[in-house]
Scaffold this active site. Structure first.
Site, PDB file in Angstrom:
ATOM      1  N   ARG A  78       0.766  -1.225  -0.005  1.00 51.15           N
ATOM      2  CA  ARG A  78       0.130  -0.023   0.002  1.00 51.15           C
ATOM      3  C   ARG A  78       0.857   1.455   0.006  1.00 51.15           C
ATOM      4  NH1 ARG A  78      -4.764   0.697   4.644  1.00 51.15           N
ATOM      5  NH2 ARG A  78      -2.704   1.284   5.960  1.00 51.15           N
ATOM      6  N   LYS A 138      -2.437   7.209   1.274  1.00 50.64           N
ATOM      7  CA  LYS A 138      -2.212   7.327   2.757  1.00 50.64           C
ATOM      8  C   LYS A 138      -1.071   8.371   2.642  1.00 50.64           C
ATOM      9  CE  LYS A 138      -1.894   4.862   7.020  1.00 50.64           C
ATOM     10  NZ  LYS A 138      -3.063   5.633   7.662  1.00 50.64           N
ATOM     11  N   GLU A 160     -16.048   6.676   6.141  1.00 49.54           N
ATOM     12  CA  GLU A 160     -15.291   6.058   6.974  1.00 49.54           C
ATOM     13  C   GLU A 160     -15.055   7.080   8.138  1.00 49.54           C
ATOM     14  OE1 GLU A 160     -11.146   5.284   5.666  1.00 49.54           O
ATOM     15  OE2 GLU A 160     -11.278   7.153   4.652  1.00 49.54           O
TER      16      GLU A 160
HETATM   17  N1  PXG Z   1      -9.108   5.228   7.410  1.00 47.34           N
HETATM   18  C1  PXG Z   1      -8.182   5.859   7.422  1.00 47.34           C
HETATM   19  C2  PXG Z   1      -8.554   7.196   7.119  1.00 47.34           C
HETATM   20  C3  PXG Z   1      -6.990   5.644   8.307  1.00 47.34           C
HETATM   21  O1  PXG Z   1      -6.177   6.580   8.328  1.00 47.34           O
HETATM   22  C4  PXG Z   1      -7.840   3.375   8.391  1.00 47.34           C
HETATM   23  C5  PXG Z   1      -9.132   3.593   7.796  1.00 47.34           C
HETATM   24  C6  PXG Z   1      -7.460   1.911   8.933  1.00 47.34           C
HETATM   25  O2  PXG Z   1      -6.694   1.431   8.002  1.00 47.34           O
HETATM   26  P1  PXG Z   1      -5.664   0.002   8.355  1.00 47.34           P
HETATM   27  O3  PXG Z   1      -4.771  -0.369   7.423  1.00 47.34           O
HETATM   28  O4  PXG Z   1      -4.909   0.810   9.588  1.00 47.34           O
HETATM   29  O5  PXG Z   1      -6.759  -0.880   8.694  1.00 47.34           O
HETATM   30  C7  PXG Z   1      -6.625   4.261   8.720  1.00 47.34           C
HETATM   31  C8  PXG Z   1      -5.457   3.968   9.222  1.00 47.34           C
HETATM   32  C9  PXG Z   1      -2.478   6.999  13.624  1.00 47.34           C
HETATM   33  C10 PXG Z   1      -2.867   5.893  12.999  1.00 47.34           C
HETATM   34  O6  PXG Z   1      -1.348   7.260  13.975  1.00 47.34           O
HETATM   35  C11 PXG Z   1      -3.708   5.973  11.968  1.00 47.34           C
HETATM   36  C12 PXG Z   1      -4.134   4.676  11.231  1.00 47.34           C
HETATM   37  C13 PXG Z   1      -3.348   3.658  11.460  1.00 47.34           C
HETATM   38  C14 PXG Z   1      -2.470   3.547  12.217  1.00 47.34           C
HETATM   39  C15 PXG Z   1      -2.284   4.514  13.279  1.00 47.34           C
HETATM   40  O7  PXG Z   1      -3.695   7.892  14.037  1.00 47.34           O
HETATM   41  N2  PXG Z   1      -4.932   4.936  10.206  1.00 47.34           N
END
Ligand code: PXG
Length: 284
Positions: free
Chosen positions: A51, A150, A183
């Site tokens: 990703r 991301k 989301e």
């Molecule tokens: N939507 C958004 C906008 C995200 O930023 C997810 C969904 C979930 O994705 P994953 O691949 O983690 O299942 C995310 C993930 C942080 C932090 O530091 C943010 C995320 C993941 C880990 C830490 O706030 N976002």
């Protein structure tokens, strides 16, 4: 002492620095990932690295190392820091250059890998469930800054989080440009309705979460029907169950949204099944 990887070298946390001329800082021009370490094992490392490279491809950023080298560097940084449980933040900046947006003005993209602790939601929320607030900040239009990237510019999500906290909640429900559920600020969303698990599809304008995919796979294995379909706030308010998924959150129940009680107002049985399934795959 925490060791931070920057472009092939390791630095003590206090000395881990990037130029103020880096476009990652000047413009949020870069990409990142968030990955968990469970019992010394990096969870879904290949998927996260893939990703990261896809996000970079979209913004026309050439990561100066290969996927294999990135995987090795991540694993080595975890080992060097002796972390058995924690969080990994790999990121790639555009690199430093002159002021100005043109990516041709930059050189030397920087690869950074931080291994540290993770801040989770308060533990009691996993038992009681959390409340969401729908916020007025919509998720980025896919033709503006596609949520599938991301990127180092997380202001869209930060603005949403500010509104949620202002409303007394820990997480924001974000809608897309069509007014459908997209989301949350850092998590994907699922509901259960009449035994069917439902989550917004990729084209709702979401980050395609790695945890979201793990949950879909768990549901399929447990023969729980799963649909990726457009959802509205009405679907959230009238759901039997609701939960969020994310690297930091794992699987966390939602019991209220905008003051409406969801289902019985406590974590539901399918949420519990999915949560247990998730703990099995992460702690095996
Ligand atoms: N939507 C958004 C906008 C995200 O930023 C997810 C969904 C979930 O994705 P994953 O691949 O983690 O299942 C995310 C993930 C942080 C932090 O530091 C943010 C995320 C993941 C880990 C830490 O706030 N976002």
């Amino acid at each position: 002492m925490t060791k931070v990887y920057i472009s092939g070298k390791y630095y003590d946390k206090a000395d881990a620095k990037i130029s103020v001329y880096d476009h990652g800082l000047l413009y949020g021009d870069g990409v990142f990932e968030g990955i968990r370490i469970y019992d010394g094992k990096v969870f879904k490392l290949k998927e996260h690295v893939e990703r990261l490279f896809e996000s970079a491809r979209h913004i026309k950023l050439d990561i100066p190392i290969t996927r294999e080298q990135m995987i090795d560097a991540i694993q080595k940084t975890v080992e060097l820091n002796g972390k058995r449980n924690g969080y990994i933040r790999p990121l790639v900046t555009r690199g430093s250059g002159y002021l100005g947006l043109d990516i041709r003005k930059t050189a030397d993209p920087q690869v950074v890998i931080i291994v540290d602790d993770i801040s989770l939601y308060p533990p009691e929320l996993y038992e009681t469930g959390m409340e969401l607030a729908t916020v007025s900040t919509i998720r980025n239009h896919p033709n503006a800054l596609n949520p599938r990237i991301k990127s180092l510019n997380y202001l869209n999500n930060i603005l949403a989080k500010i509104e949620a906290v202002q409303a007394g909640c820990v997480e924001a429900l974000m809608l897309n440009h069509k007014g459908e559920v997209a989301e949350c600020s850092g998590d994907n969303i699922f509901i259960v309705k009449q035994g069917v698990l439902r989550t917004p599809p990729s084209d709702a304008g979401i980050l395609e979460g790695i945890t979201r995919q793990v949950v879909i796979d768990i549901a399929r294995k447990a023969t729980i029907p799963i649909q990726e379909t457009a959802l509205t706030r009405h679907d959230i308010f009238t759901a039997d169950e609701c939960f969020l998924t994310g690297t930091a959150a794992e699987v966390i129940p939602v019991v209220k949204c905008d003051g409406r009680v969801i289902g019985a107002g406590k974590p539901g049985s399918i949420t519990r099944t999915i949560r247990e399934g998730f703990q099995q795959v992460t702690r095996q």
